[in-house]
Design a protein around this motif. Sequence first.
Motif, PDB file in Angstrom:
ATOM      1  N   ARG C  36       0.864  -1.172   0.000  1.00 31.50           N
ATOM      2  CA  ARG C  36       0.000   0.000   0.000  1.00 31.50           C
ATOM      3  C   ARG C  36       0.906   1.230   0.000  1.00 31.50           C
ATOM      4  O   ARG C  36       1.784   1.356   0.864  1.00 31.50           O
ATOM      5  CB  ARG C  36      -0.868  -0.028   1.256  1.00 31.50           C
ATOM      6  CG  ARG C  36      -2.080   0.846   1.200  1.00 31.50           C
ATOM      7  CD  ARG C  36      -3.092   0.346   2.202  1.00 31.50           C
ATOM      8  NE  ARG C  36      -2.507   0.343   3.541  1.00 31.50           N
ATOM      9  CZ  ARG C  36      -3.083   0.912   4.607  1.00 31.50           C
ATOM     10  NH1 ARG C  36      -4.234   1.517   4.471  1.00 31.50           N
ATOM     11  NH2 ARG C  36      -2.523   0.856   5.791  1.00 31.50           N
ATOM     12  N   LEU C  38       1.319   4.937   0.804  1.00 31.48           N
ATOM     13  CA  LEU C  38       0.628   5.906   1.649  1.00 31.48           C
ATOM     14  C   LEU C  38       1.184   7.296   1.428  1.00 31.48           C
ATOM     15  O   LEU C  38       2.353   7.467   1.073  1.00 31.48           O
ATOM     16  CB  LEU C  38       0.801   5.531   3.123  1.00 31.48           C
ATOM     17  CG  LEU C  38       0.191   4.192   3.544  1.00 31.48           C
ATOM     18  CD1 LEU C  38       0.537   3.909   4.991  1.00 31.48           C
ATOM     19  CD2 LEU C  38      -1.308   4.210   3.352  1.00 31.48           C
ATOM     20  N   HIS C 189      -6.765   5.263   0.462  1.00 34.22           N
ATOM     21  CA  HIS C 189      -6.823   5.849   1.800  1.00 34.22           C
ATOM     22  C   HIS C 189      -7.578   4.929   2.743  1.00 34.22           C
ATOM     23  O   HIS C 189      -7.752   5.219   3.914  1.00 34.22           O
ATOM     24  CB  HIS C 189      -7.502   7.218   1.741  1.00 34.22           C
ATOM     25  CG  HIS C 189      -6.689   8.223   0.998  1.00 34.22           C
ATOM     26  ND1 HIS C 189      -5.553   8.779   1.517  1.00 34.22           N
ATOM     27  CD2 HIS C 189      -6.810   8.731  -0.243  1.00 34.22           C
ATOM     28  CE1 HIS C 189      -5.018   9.607   0.645  1.00 34.22           C
ATOM     29  NE2 HIS C 189      -5.767   9.580  -0.451  1.00 34.22           N
ATOM     30  N   GLN C 190      -8.025   3.802   2.188  1.00 34.37           N
ATOM     31  CA  GLN C 190      -8.854   2.889   2.939  1.00 34.37           C
ATOM     32  C   GLN C 190      -7.971   1.931   3.751  1.00 34.37           C
ATOM     33  O   GLN C 190      -6.898   1.541   3.301  1.00 34.37           O
ATOM     34  CB  GLN C 190      -9.661   2.077   1.932  1.00 34.37           C
ATOM     35  CG  GLN C 190     -11.010   1.690   2.389  1.00 34.37           C
ATOM     36  CD  GLN C 190     -11.890   1.429   1.181  1.00 34.37           C
ATOM     37  OE1 GLN C 190     -11.634   1.910   0.076  1.00 34.37           O
ATOM     38  NE2 GLN C 190     -12.918   0.656   1.381  1.00 34.37           N
ATOM     39  N   ASP C 191      -8.453   1.543   4.934  1.00 32.70           N
ATOM     40  CA  ASP C 191      -7.778   0.462   5.655  1.00 32.70           C
ATOM     41  C   ASP C 191      -8.209  -0.846   5.043  1.00 32.70           C
ATOM     42  O   ASP C 191      -9.357  -1.024   4.662  1.00 32.70           O
ATOM     43  CB  ASP C 191      -8.172   0.495   7.138  1.00 32.70           C
ATOM     44  CG  ASP C 191      -7.373   1.532   7.879  1.00 32.70           C
ATOM     45  OD1 ASP C 191      -6.218   1.762   7.485  1.00 32.70           O
ATOM     46  OD2 ASP C 191      -7.916   2.131   8.829  1.00 32.70           O
ATOM     47  N   PRO C 193      -8.205  -4.283   6.370  1.00 35.88           N
ATOM     48  CA  PRO C 193      -7.919  -5.228   7.449  1.00 35.88           C
ATOM     49  C   PRO C 193      -7.820  -6.670   6.961  1.00 35.88           C
ATOM     50  O   PRO C 193      -7.087  -7.476   7.539  1.00 35.88           O
ATOM     51  CB  PRO C 193      -9.111  -5.028   8.393  1.00 35.88           C
ATOM     52  CG  PRO C 193     -10.161  -4.399   7.572  1.00 35.88           C
ATOM     53  CD  PRO C 193      -9.493  -3.639   6.501  1.00 35.88           C
ATOM     54  N   ASP C 199       3.483  -1.369   3.814  1.00 29.04           N
ATOM     55  CA  ASP C 199       3.243   0.028   3.486  1.00 29.04           C
ATOM     56  C   ASP C 199       4.520   0.715   3.025  1.00 29.04           C
ATOM     57  O   ASP C 199       5.591   0.476   3.583  1.00 29.04           O
ATOM     58  CB  ASP C 199       2.687   0.782   4.701  1.00 29.04           C
ATOM     59  CG  ASP C 199       1.274   0.312   5.019  1.00 29.04           C
ATOM     60  OD1 ASP C 199       0.696  -0.388   4.167  1.00 29.04           O
ATOM     61  OD2 ASP C 199       0.785   0.629   6.106  1.00 29.04           O
TER      62      ASP C 199
END
Lengths: 220, 248, 204
Positions: C36, C38, C189-191, C193, C199
């Motif tokens: 991801r 960020l 921008h989403q988590d 889980p 990251d």
Amino acid sequence: MTYFSFVRAEFLVLWRRKQDVLNALLFFVIVVVLFPIGIDSSSEFLTPAASGIIWCATVLAVLMAVDSLFKEDYRDGSLEQLVVCGLSLPLLILLKVIAQWLAVILPLLVIMPLLGEMLYLSSASLWALMVTLLVGSPSLFFMGVIGAALTVSIKQGAILVMLLILPFYLPVIIFSTLAVKAAQAGLPYSGFLAMLLAMSLLSLVLSPFMTAIAVKASVN
Amino acid sequence: MRWVWFHKLASPKWFYSWSNFWALPVFCFGCLCLAIGLVWGLAFAPEDYQQGNSFRIIYIHVPVAMLAQSCYLALGVASFVFLVWQMKMAPIFIKAMAPIGAVMALIALVSGAIWGKPTWGTWWVWDARLTSVLVLFFLYMGIIALQSALDDLVLANKAAAVISVVGLINLPIIKYSVVLLETLHQGPTFTLTKKPEMPPEMWLPLLCAVIGLYSFVAGLVLWRMQSEILMREHRSSWVKQEVMENGL
Amino acid sequence: MHSFASLTVSDLWIERAERDLCKGLSFSVQSGDVVRILGENGAGKSSLLKVIVGILSPLQGQIVYSGEDVTVDRRFLQQDVIYLGHSSGIKPQLTVIENLRWYCPDASPSALHEVLESLELIDHIDVPVKKLSAGQARRVALSRLWLGKKTLWLLDEPFASLDVRGVELLEACIRQHASVGGLVLLTTHQDLPSLSTRDVALLS
């Protein structure tokens, strides 16, 4: 994506957007009609001027058609996908231009006898005119597409494309009209056709590479 | 070793200090030569036995017309260099050169028209060289318009270079094609291979004016490039230091 | 299963519109990773993906894909990548099935059918994409992931304009891809889980 699936999709899109091609054709006819109405409708004026009129109208119609070549693709992101798909971008552009050329020039040739009749062209010079169109028009597309790729990111790019590309069209117009004039005088005109063919081939070789550079710079 | 200067040219910082040294002398030399050539040509050179005094515009028309073509050649070469080697200075050169070339082409057209009126009896003739200078003017205007229409600097650089290279390839073809149309113009004034037919007191001032204008334009381009460098590199430390120390 | 792939970015500098976005970014990822990217808005997440796929050129730095230096010529990487940018690259005049046949000409009719079934697009198969909703059009673009058989996925905001069901499907798809040796880089921008992500942070 393969070259084949790309060409198939291109032709499908052209078929779905046939109204655009029809519009370019109507535009062409209207420009041609302006001359007899605006200047002189006698055959003394129209017969010698016919090749020039038709070529000027062709040049404008081609530029209109070419200008929209990348616009849609730029907007929906498929131009970006062409750059990153791993196939040769110049080759894809070449295929795209050939597809567009077929879609615009073939209908143009079909209605040409009609316009020849309206402009009082003899059948011999009409034949010469159609041959110059067939041989010379590829270079119009290949040069125009460079301008279209350069201005694809500008919202109102059509006039800029005209300003950029029309000067490059002068030789094609000159050679073609000279060829038709030679045909009207009963002289051989194969030399002019050879020049037109040379220009088309030269632009066919160079333009895809230039356009690829322009497309890559435009999609960032 | 031989290519060191070539790589140095690619560095805006090096180019800036180099042109700082050369711009003024080149420009002043150009002004001087141009002044000598023009005063000599316009006031003292003998009258032409056919065209009388009206031929004197040659001292403006010919240098300007030569410059208009040379500028485009330089533009095309710089663009080619940029497209092949990605040299950073090339687009700066293109940006600086294009408007000057356009002005030269415009002056050539206007002075040609002024010359044409007494000699041919008309302001404009559809002659090969006139037409090709007109096309040249359109090509310059196209480059300028394209640069100003594109906001993205990277794209504007590439676009101007692509269109100049295409123009450079096309220009000989355009020229050849308009020559096929009628030609009324007198033959070229200067040729490298033949001895000029004018007497020396006529062509010497012309040569002087030509050299002067080349050098004048070179100085002008160096200055324009300098300001373009300052604009583009305004974030780099050497520019800040340069401005702090020497002012603008 | 995909053959082992790795992507190594070293000392990458990116400049956009007179702004430095990356200053010497380095990271290395390999098969099975879901990465991801960020960063705040405007930190250069999209630009980073564009540089990797070859739409933008970096100021300096090196990009190595599966042992091959692709910094100058990205062809080798591009043959093994699916890139989905902000605009999906789906032609609105073409129907759903025509778009997929364009991008994935090798996909068998049964595979096409299966994917469209699971994405709930099967009823719209012959509808031009311009007549679909934004979310449905997004699903058309995403269906390339199921059909494309490429190792490296570069996804720019893939969850945008998807509904809950769409997000679930896509997460499952990404998980599945990573488990068979795929490599995914995405900006969001989403988590996530349900995904074990690594990251990479871009500081502005």
